[in-house]
Scaffold this active site. Structure first.
Site, mmCIF file in Angstrom:
data_model
loop_
_atom_site.group_PDB
_atom_site.id
_atom_site.type_symbol
_atom_site.label_atom_id
_atom_site.label_comp_id
_atom_site.label_asym_id
_atom_site.label_seq_id
_atom_site.Cartn_x
_atom_site.Cartn_y
_atom_site.Cartn_z
ATOM 1 N N CYS A 47 -47.218 6.802 8.836
ATOM 2 C CA CYS A 47 -46.852 7.248 7.642
ATOM 3 C C CYS A 47 -46.112 6.941 6.288
ATOM 4 O O CYS A 47 -44.672 6.203 7.139
ATOM 5 C CB CYS A 47 -45.506 8.172 8.941
ATOM 6 S SG CYS A 47 -44.521 9.568 8.102
ATOM 7 N N LYS A 74 -2.607 10.204 -9.023
ATOM 8 C CA LYS A 74 -2.930 8.817 -8.021
ATOM 9 C C LYS A 74 -4.056 8.930 -8.581
ATOM 10 O O LYS A 74 -4.752 9.755 -8.684
ATOM 11 C CB LYS A 74 -2.648 9.465 -6.746
ATOM 12 C CG LYS A 74 -3.275 8.314 -6.126
ATOM 13 C CD LYS A 74 -2.577 8.399 -4.035
ATOM 14 C CE LYS A 74 -2.878 6.969 -3.864
ATOM 15 N NZ LYS A 74 -4.856 7.373 -3.712
ATOM 16 N N TYR A 99 2.433 0.670 -14.034
ATOM 17 C CA TYR A 99 2.838 1.220 -13.164
ATOM 18 C C TYR A 99 3.904 0.610 -11.929
ATOM 19 O O TYR A 99 4.747 1.220 -11.647
ATOM 20 C CB TYR A 99 2.368 2.369 -11.748
ATOM 21 C CG TYR A 99 1.385 2.215 -11.086
ATOM 22 C CD1 TYR A 99 1.675 1.108 -10.282
ATOM 23 C CD2 TYR A 99 0.428 2.423 -10.838
ATOM 24 C CE1 TYR A 99 0.880 0.597 -9.108
ATOM 25 C CE2 TYR A 99 -1.270 2.024 -10.068
ATOM 26 C CZ TYR A 99 -0.739 1.121 -9.452
ATOM 27 O OH TYR A 99 -1.503 0.995 -8.527
ATOM 28 N N CYS A 151 -45.819 17.051 10.208
ATOM 29 C CA CYS A 151 -44.786 15.856 9.017
ATOM 30 C C CYS A 151 -44.927 16.576 7.510
ATOM 31 O O CYS A 151 -46.266 16.393 7.397
ATOM 32 C CB CYS A 151 -45.312 14.536 9.737
ATOM 33 S SG CYS A 151 -44.130 13.739 7.636
ATOM 34 N N CYS A 189 -41.609 13.033 13.207
ATOM 35 C CA CYS A 189 -42.371 12.710 13.254
ATOM 36 C C CYS A 189 -42.880 12.032 13.866
ATOM 37 O O CYS A 189 -42.389 10.283 14.051
ATOM 38 C CB CYS A 189 -42.998 12.546 11.869
ATOM 39 S SG CYS A 189 -43.954 11.429 11.323
ATOM 40 N N LYS A 215 -1.455 14.277 -1.299
ATOM 41 C CA LYS A 215 -3.098 14.230 -1.701
ATOM 42 C C LYS A 215 -3.180 15.426 -1.605
ATOM 43 O O LYS A 215 -2.520 16.293 -0.669
ATOM 44 C CB LYS A 215 -3.433 13.498 -0.122
ATOM 45 C CG LYS A 215 -3.269 11.746 -0.197
ATOM 46 C CD LYS A 215 -4.344 11.505 -0.951
ATOM 47 C CE LYS A 215 -4.319 9.866 -0.530
ATOM 48 N NZ LYS A 215 -5.636 9.877 0.486
ATOM 49 N N CYS A 228 -47.050 12.818 6.193
ATOM 50 C CA CYS A 228 -48.101 12.725 6.287
ATOM 51 C C CYS A 228 -48.986 13.723 7.382
ATOM 52 O O CYS A 228 -50.143 13.238 8.401
ATOM 53 C CB CYS A 228 -48.393 11.082 7.692
ATOM 54 S SG CYS A 228 -47.268 11.168 8.942
ATOM 55 N N ASP A 273 -7.429 7.446 -9.083
ATOM 56 C CA ASP A 273 -9.300 6.883 -7.920
ATOM 57 C C ASP A 273 -9.823 6.024 -8.525
ATOM 58 O O ASP A 273 -10.334 6.118 -9.422
ATOM 59 C CB ASP A 273 -10.275 8.494 -7.537
ATOM 60 C CG ASP A 273 -10.197 8.326 -6.154
ATOM 61 O OD1 ASP A 273 -9.795 7.048 -5.589
ATOM 62 O OD2 ASP A 273 -10.776 9.031 -5.974
ATOM 63 N N GLU A 278 3.964 10.699 -10.694
ATOM 64 C CA GLU A 278 2.461 10.779 -11.762
ATOM 65 C C GLU A 278 1.257 10.810 -10.593
ATOM 66 O O GLU A 278 1.471 10.711 -9.793
ATOM 67 C CB GLU A 278 2.988 8.777 -11.175
ATOM 68 C CG GLU A 278 2.457 7.896 -10.717
ATOM 69 C CD GLU A 278 2.738 6.976 -11.299
ATOM 70 O OE1 GLU A 278 3.805 6.513 -12.441
ATOM 71 O OE2 GLU A 278 2.667 5.981 -10.690
ATOM 72 N N SER A 301 0.831 -1.051 -0.043
ATOM 73 C CA SER A 301 -0.024 0.135 -0.070
ATOM 74 C C SER A 301 0.955 1.442 0.259
ATOM 75 O O SER A 301 1.948 0.978 0.454
ATOM 76 C CB SER A 301 -1.356 -0.394 1.145
ATOM 77 O OG SER A 301 -0.455 -0.274 2.602
HETATM 78 O O1 D41 Z 1 -2.305 5.686 -9.391
HETATM 79 C C1 D41 Z 1 -2.553 5.060 -8.788
HETATM 80 N N1 D41 Z 1 -3.936 4.928 -7.538
HETATM 81 C C2 D41 Z 1 -0.747 4.452 -7.583
HETATM 82 C C3 D41 Z 1 -1.426 3.429 -6.939
HETATM 83 C C4 D41 Z 1 0.211 5.065 -8.569
HETATM 84 N N2 D41 Z 1 0.550 5.491 -9.781
HETATM 85 N N3 D41 Z 1 1.330 4.209 -7.938
HETATM 86 C C5 D41 Z 1 0.829 3.079 -6.852
HETATM 87 N N4 D41 Z 1 2.365 3.079 -6.736
HETATM 88 C C6 D41 Z 1 2.198 1.736 -5.607
HETATM 89 C C7 D41 Z 1 3.190 0.897 -5.157
HETATM 90 C C8 D41 Z 1 5.067 1.945 -4.899
HETATM 91 C C9 D41 Z 1 3.471 0.332 -4.293
HETATM 92 C C10 D41 Z 1 4.089 -0.157 -6.866
HETATM 93 C C11 D41 Z 1 -0.100 2.746 -6.076
HETATM 94 C C12 D41 Z 1 -0.142 1.368 -5.170
HETATM 95 N N5 D41 Z 1 1.481 1.145 -5.007
HETATM 96 C C13 D41 Z 1 -1.348 1.427 -4.807
HETATM 97 N N6 D41 Z 1 -2.742 1.463 -5.189
HETATM 98 C C14 D41 Z 1 -3.534 0.978 -4.224
HETATM 99 C C15 D41 Z 1 -2.355 0.465 -3.025
HETATM 100 C C16 D41 Z 1 -1.398 -0.030 -3.415
#
Ligand code: D41
Length: 677
Positions: free
Chosen positions: A433, A118, A227, A409, A427, A316, A412, A120, A116, A82
């Site tokens: 109701c 992230k 990636y 309400c 209510c 983030k 009703c 969703d 790069e 993660s």
């Molecule tokens: O775009 C993403 N959501 C993203 C997720 C990304 N661009 N790079 C990621 N790289 C990793 C590692 C570094 C662990 C290979 C990831 C994730 N992990 C990731 N996505 C969900 C859990 C982790």
């Protein structure tokens, strides 16, 4: 004859594969659509003539295949890690500093990183053997995921065959996501068909990939960027992250065009700003950017802690905000009669979704923010959290009227009362109701309650309106003939629904108690009640004092439960449900002593990818834990899934330790090992 067919089939597949690559990955089609179709027609015909020449990687197989009964489990030989999070510039500076410290003398002054967006979406891994797509799986808890091969095959961007010179076995990992436009289009379709819409692109990507019937997935506009890699055999990979991305591209795999090489903290923060500016014009939803140390030998030196690499982090973006105007404020009546003020808004796109309604929670909140009809307001949506009105920017005019709590309400006409010290006004209509009836039946049928598939909101609304159903017990008397009278209900769907209703009779006591919709009784309390009393009869006979003995049940909830089960009306409904055949096994009280989680209270919030909330609860309870519905200082851990909201906030405020899904899975695995001795 067959030899010729074999040769021609290979040729056709090669040409179609190349055209797909140009069209989907490079976004620059070279073959006219008509020619492409002709190749497909010819291939289909040959494959029909020689069925044993059909292989799973044939382009004809993208959209075929049978519906599955369930997904198989795939164990990731190389765990899927993660990502740690950074929220501020300081967090990013600290991330870079920690890497410098660990690499010590080896590191240059400015480290190289790949940055790069992230996405969703959800992480997926794909194994290619001899260049051919062999298996695809979701990340799951990082160790075990679900086999979604048939579904991933339907994603056009994912080649069935790699180009160039990949290792003989290579596992490639990336994010499956749904572009915003495709998401909107799909939801429009679902709405037109009277089906449930998805709340955001992430959920719809996950939901689409988890369809048991790949033909449904094939119709969903899924996309993917790669990636990372997992297993590699019979070949080597470049020794930089950037080189790795180039290799992925050379094999025909889509890689984010926004990925770049940057240097040092300045490079990282500059990238964060640039993408931040571009964010609203990207065709897909992102919630941050990801930084990865470029040198792969250095990545290896750094390793990982609690399943997140030390060499990567997610930076983030703060919650998105937008301004709009309030067109109306209405009071909705919930299943317990609670009146909830809801602001209807001029539609506004924020945080990846179009927001048209926001809850204002209760009348005190309306007063505190002083929201009035016509006001310009700031709406915020953080991650997957439900949108909220942050503040009023401007009143429509100084003498616009303040919002008042209605005396009657709105549904009703019964009297509305507000108990001393309570936030909610209610209510007093009870089951008379229509809104309360409708909401309690909706709740009764919900997935986490009796789980009646196909009993959607629209159907419940009609059933209540036409007085076919006045209480949940009436559901079990419905016939297919009655149901076909409803709008958009064919004979087949009516029969299916009757079947689903019958199937729901086989349930569990916790589900049943939750389904009853006792005020303040969520899933965790329902489970605690079921475990404490074991049998429904015991609960029905219990006094408020006895109910208060249940784990985590205070005087207020105990009084609510006692008054609910004491009411003649509710007892009648319960008796009728049992007469109709609703049944469950008695619950055995778990013996807690000596168990790994004895004495620990867990709270689960948000949705977990790898298991349902009920499964997580059961797993915890089986290991001696208590599971509570609310966070307090006594909470040992809060397990945080996607869509986590106020409970996560509370945990942070109280300094209660949180676990993400991967950490939770690791803790469970460890406890199970211990539990076995
Ligand atoms: O775009 C993403 N959501 C993203 C997720 C990304 N661009 N790079 C990621 N790289 C990793 C590692 C570094 C662990 C290979 C990831 C994730 N992990 C990731 N996505 C969900 C859990 C982790």
């Amino acid at each position: 004859m067959k030899r010729d067919a074999e040769r021609r089939i290979a040729e056709l597949r090669q040409q179609i594969g190349q055209a797909d690559y140009q069209y989907y990955v490079l976004d620059s089609p070279e073959l006219p659509d008509g020619d492409y179709d002709k190749l497909m027609v010819e291939l289909r015909a040959l494959e029909a003539e020689f069925p044993d020449l059909v292989t799973p990687d044939s382009p004809t197989q993208r959209v075929s295949g049978e519906a599955l009964g369930a997904f198989g489990v795939v164990t990731h030989k190389v765990p899927m890690l993660s990502l740690d999070n950074a929220f501020t510039d300081e967090d990013v500076i600290a991330f870079d500093r920690r890497i410098h410290e660990r690499l010590a003398s080896n590191a240059p002054a400015n480290l190289e990183y790949v940055a790069e967006p992230k996405l969703d979406g959800l992480a997926v891994t794909v194994i290619y053997r001899d260049g051919k797509l062999e298996r695809a799986a979701t990340r799951g808890d990082g160790v075990k995921g679900e086999d979604v091969t048939a579904n991933v095959r339907t994603i056009h961007k994912v080649p069935h065959k790699l180009k160039g010179n990949p290792p003989s076995v290579v596992e490639v990992r990336g994010e499956v996501f749904m572009p915003i436009k495709g998401f909107a289009r799909m939801n429009r379709l679902l709405r037109e068909q009277g089906e449930k819409v998805y709340v955001n692109p992430r959920n719809s990507a996950a939901g689409s990939l988890r369809q048991l019937d790949p033909r449904i997935t094939a119709k969903r506009p899924l996309d993917m960027f790669f990636y990372a890699t997992g297993i590699v055999e019979g070949g080597t990979l470049p020794d930089t992250q950037w080189g790795l991305l180039k290799a992925l591209k050379s094999w025909g795999l889509p890689v984010s065009p926004e990925a770049t090489l940057v240097e040092g903290v300045q490079g990282l923060l500059g990238y964060f700003q640039n993408i931040g500016k571009k964010r609203s014009s990207l065709t897909y939803q992102i919630d941050g950017v990801v930084y990865k140390l470029n040198s792969r030998p250095d990545q290896e030196r750094l390793g990982f802690v609690s399943r997140a690499p030390r060499w990567a982090t997610a930076h983030k973006y703060p919650a998105e905000e937008a301004t709009t105007t309030v067109s109306k404020i209405e009071f909705q009546v919930g299943r317990t009669g609670a009146l909830t003020p809801v602001a209807r808004l001029e539609p506004v796109f924020v945080g990846g979704v179009t927001v048209t309604n926001v809850t204002l929670h209760n009348i005190d909140e309306v007063r505190r923010k002083d929201v009035r009809v016509g006001d310009t307001v700031v709406v915020r949506r953080a991650g997957d959290v439900i949108p909220e009105v942050v503040r009023v920017v401007k009143h429509v005019s100084d003498d616009a009227p303040q919002i008042e709590l209605p005396e009657k309400c709105p549904v009703c006409g019964s009297e509305v009362v507000r108990a001393e010290g309570e936030a909610a006004a209610r209510c007093t209509g009870g089951f008379t109701c229509r809104a309360q009836r409708q909401e309690s039946i909706r709740h009764f049928a919900a997935r986490r309650a009796m789980d009646i598939e196909g009993l959607g909101d629209k159907i419940v609304e009609q059933l209540v309106e036409q007085e076919l159903v006045k209480s949940p017990a009436d559901l079990y008397g419905l016939t297919a003939e009655q149901l076909t009278e409803l709008e958009r209900m064919g004979e087949k769907s009516a029969e299916k629904l009757v079947e689903a209703i019958a199937k729901s009779k086989d349930t569990t006591l916790p589900r049943f108690l939750f389904a009853l919709g006792i005020p303040d009784v969520g899933e965790a309390t329902a489970l605690a009640l079921a475990q404490h009393f074991g049998k429904l009869e015991k609960l029905l006979d219990a006094s408020a004092d006895e109910i208060q003995q249940v784990q985590d049940v205070g005087p207020v909830v105990a009084a609510e439960v006692a008054s609910f089960v004491g009411s003649t009306e509710h007892r009648k409904v319960i008796a009728r449900l049992r007469e109709a055949g609703v049944h469950w096994a008695d619950v055995e009280k778990p013996s807690v002593e000596g168990q790994p989680f004895a004495g620990m209270t867990f709270v689960i919030t948000g949705t977990l990818d790898s298991m349902s909330r009920e499964e997580a609860q059961e797993a915890l309870v089986a290991l001696g834990a208590k599971v509570s519905g609310s966070v307090s200082k006594k909470t040992r851990y809060v397990v945080v899934g996607a869509d986590a909201g106020s409970k996560l906030k509370k945990a942070t405020e109280l300094g209660v330790e949180t676990l993400d899904e991967a950490q939770f899975a690791a803790l469970l695995a460890e406890a199970r090992k211990k539990g076995r001795g």
